[in-house]
Design an enzyme around this catalytic site. Structure first.
Site, PDB file in Angstrom:
ATOM      1  N   SER A 207       0.841  -1.191   0.000  1.00  0.00           N
ATOM      2  CA  SER A 207       0.000   0.000   0.000  1.00  0.00           C
ATOM      3  C   SER A 207       0.887   1.257   0.000  1.00  0.00           C
ATOM      4  CB  SER A 207      -0.970  -0.036   1.180  1.00  0.00           C
ATOM      5  OG  SER A 207      -1.993   0.912   1.026  1.00  0.00           O
TER       6      SER A 207
ATOM      7  N   ASP B   9      -8.486  -5.103  -4.581  1.00  0.00           N
ATOM      8  CA  ASP B   9      -7.880  -4.086  -3.725  1.00  0.00           C
ATOM      9  C   ASP B   9      -8.848  -2.960  -3.396  1.00  0.00           C
ATOM     10  OD1 ASP B   9      -5.246  -4.233  -2.640  1.00  0.00           O
ATOM     11  OD2 ASP B   9      -4.398  -4.266  -4.655  1.00  0.00           O
TER      12      ASP B   9
ATOM     13  N   HIS C 145      -7.865  -5.527  -0.146  1.00  0.00           N
ATOM     14  CA  HIS C 145      -6.660  -4.763   0.169  1.00  0.00           C
ATOM     15  C   HIS C 145      -6.035  -5.275   1.464  1.00  0.00           C
ATOM     16  CE1 HIS C 145      -4.015  -1.369  -0.385  1.00  0.00           C
ATOM     17  NE2 HIS C 145      -4.223  -0.947   0.854  1.00  0.00           N
TER      18      HIS C 145
END
Length: 560
Positions: A218, A343, A461
């Site tokens: 991320s 995600d 995610h």
């Protein structure tokens, strides 16, 4: 068998002899000399023939000044007992009603595996955590007593040294006035200082300073991307892995930082004129942290992820130009990057709560989402987006179809298209560096009877983190054999890549061959627990990548 026991006894007798001469067992480092002084960690036995030295809370820089680049640590006199995690960098709490952490937070942790002999010349993997550049940490438990970023499984199974790093986040890490007075990127400078420290000191821990791999997820994946693009890191590392984040992600770069700086200034009682920066530097650090813009629940016409406004900036220094023009700096770096198949689910579920609570959503919800993402192109942008994303719906799309499309929109816009762009640009600029692309498609563990997610939810995610860090092995009761297989695949691919720059070649066996990404073929590996020869794909979601990277940008912009 008797001969094996005799041989083993001989080895241990040699070990005892060495222990008598050097005051340490054969398979631990003992006291290590660094540029700041001596450090001593904890030795953990992993079995009859394996052990690991763990060092926690080693400072790699001094306590940073407010809105200043990190400076060298002055050092210490006595041996530093590196046995406890340092505190996180100062940041807002999850509820955003208070702060926690400290300013003196530039520390790192090191895991060093050993066999029957003390390790030497091992590859090194340096981890950068995610958290939207607003939060996060690799110092101790991430939630309850669960420490997600422990390096033991990666280090032991892949025979590599793992380093996790603290860096400033939020206001203290990324506030910028958009000029040289308050240039920003302090968190990126912290990361750079840690990389440079590792390069200078890791040989004392048994690491190879010429074989360092960065990896992160991320905002940490975007951080890795930025580090490959900055001219300041030349020669400091050899390889890089970006998971669900690159410099091209729209949430990973701030194009108008001055507006945020002025908003913070007003909240802390500072002027917004030429005296603003001097005033901000005099404000208490905790007050500055709490003045960061709130991260609020989103809506289709104002997505939550768009509120992440404290991000890196093009400062003319660490990032001399727009990231898309800096890939020549990564030409000799091996690069592996990818995304999770959904995600966008975590964030789109905040924008359209019915996705999360299994209620009904409307076509208008998806339209509003696309209208926001294409607003700079006006009605033409919206119509083009709707044509792409609703082409398969038919006259009466099901609730599942509409919800999946909404999640795909968020995934493509925020993650998949930007990551594919970075992969393509790296391959195009590469000289000696190799490029690899992946898509994690393992279904979420939160689907199933009595669980919160729809049955169609793929890899959400951050789902990759548990597998990369070997949680199915450290907490086996929470996982099944399929998840352990997947975790083993991740660790094998990642550590092989750290060893050789090729995820297929190293100390660990892999389930199939992962082809390189080239600009002509654009091959990628679909990673899941059931991989076979059909897991190699080509031109990942190319139709939608083309829309976000070519069709939409080439439409005329609308003036407001």
């Amino acid at each position: 068998m008797f001969a094996y026991i005799l041989a083993l006894a001989s080895v241990f007798s040699v070990g005892l002899a060495v222990q008598d001469q050097t005051c340490r067992p054969l398979f631990q480092l003992g006291v290590v000399e660094t540029e700041g002084g001596s450090v001593q960690g904890t030795n953990v036995r992993l079995g009859l023939r394996r052990s690991m030295d763990v060092f926690k809370g080693i400072p790699f820089a001094a306590k940073p000044g407010t809105f200043e680049k990190p400076k060298p640590h002055p050092g210490w006199t006595n041996t530093l007992k590196a046995t406890k995690f340092a505190k996180r960098c100062l940041q807002k709490s999850m509820l955003q009603t208070s702060s926690f952490g400290v300013e003196d937070c530039l520390h790192l942790n090191i895991w060093v595996p050993h066999g029957l002999y003390v390790s030497s010349n091992l590859p090194v993997m340096v981890w950068f955590y995610g958290g939207g550049f607003l939060a996060g940490g690799s110092m101790g438990p991430n939630f309850f007593d669960n420490y997600l970023y422990g390096g033991q499984e990666i280090a032991d199974r892949g025979d590599v040294i793992v380093v996790s790093v603290g860096y400033r986040v939020g206001t203290l890490g990324f506030l910028s006035s958009g000029d040289s007075q308050l240039p920003g990127n302090y968190g990126l400078w912290d990361q750079h200082a840690a990389i440079a420290w590792v390069h200078r000191n890791i040989r004392s821990f048994g690491g190879d300073p010429d074989n360092v791999t960065l990896f992160g997820e991320s905002a940490g994946g975007s951080s890795v991307s930025y580090q490959t693009l900055s001219p300041y890191n030349k020669g400091l590392f050899k390889r890089a892995i970006s998971q669900s984040g690159v410099a091209m992600c729209p949430w990973a770069i701030s194009r108008n930082p001055r507006n945020v700086a002025e908003e913070v200034a007003v909240k802390v009682g500072c002027p917004t004129d030429d005296k603003m920066v001097a005033c901000l530097k005099s404000v208490n650090a905790k007050k500055l942290v709490m003045a960061a813009p709130l991260f609020v629940s989103g809506s289709p016409d104002k997505p939550a992820l768009n509120a992440m406004v404290l991000s890196p900036v093009v400062d003319g220094d660490f990032l001399p130009e727009d990231p898309v023009r800096l890939f020549h700096n990564a030409a000799d770096i091996d690069y592996l990057a990818g995304v999770n198949s959904m995600d966008g689910h975590l964030f789109t579920s905040q924008d359209i709560p019915a996705i999360a609570d299994k209620g009904n959503i409307t076509v208008d919800d998806v339209t509003a989402l696309l209208r926001f993402y294409t607003k700079d192109k006006g009605q033409a942008g919206l119509e083009a987006a709707l044509a792409e994303y609703t082409a398969h719906w038919g006259p009466s799309p099901s609730q599942d179809q509409v919800k999946i499309t909404a999640v795909e929109v968020g995934t493509d816009h925020y993650f998949l298209a930007p990551v594919q762009t970075a992969i393509y640009l790296h391959a195009a600029a590469a000289k000696s560096g190799h490029t690899y692309s992946y898509l994690l498609s393992e279904p979420s563990l939160l689907i199933g009877p009595g669980r919160p997610y729809h049955t169609w939810v793929g890899a959400d995610h951050a789902d990759d983190l548990q597998y990369v860090f070997g949680k199915p092995f450290t907490t086996p009761k929470a996982y099944g054999d399929a998840q352990r297989d997947l975790s083993g695949y991740f660790i094998s691919f990642w550590t092989n890549f750290a060893w050789t720059g090729d995820p297929n070649v190293g100390k660990s066996k892999v389930p199939l061959t992962w082809p390189k990404f080239t600009c002509s073929e654009q091959k990628y590996l679909e990673i899941n627990s059931k991989m076979d020869r059909t897991s190699v794909g080509q031109k990942m979601r190319s139709r939608f990548v083309h829309f976000w990277t070519n069709t939409l940008p080439n439409l005329p912009s609308v003036k407001y």
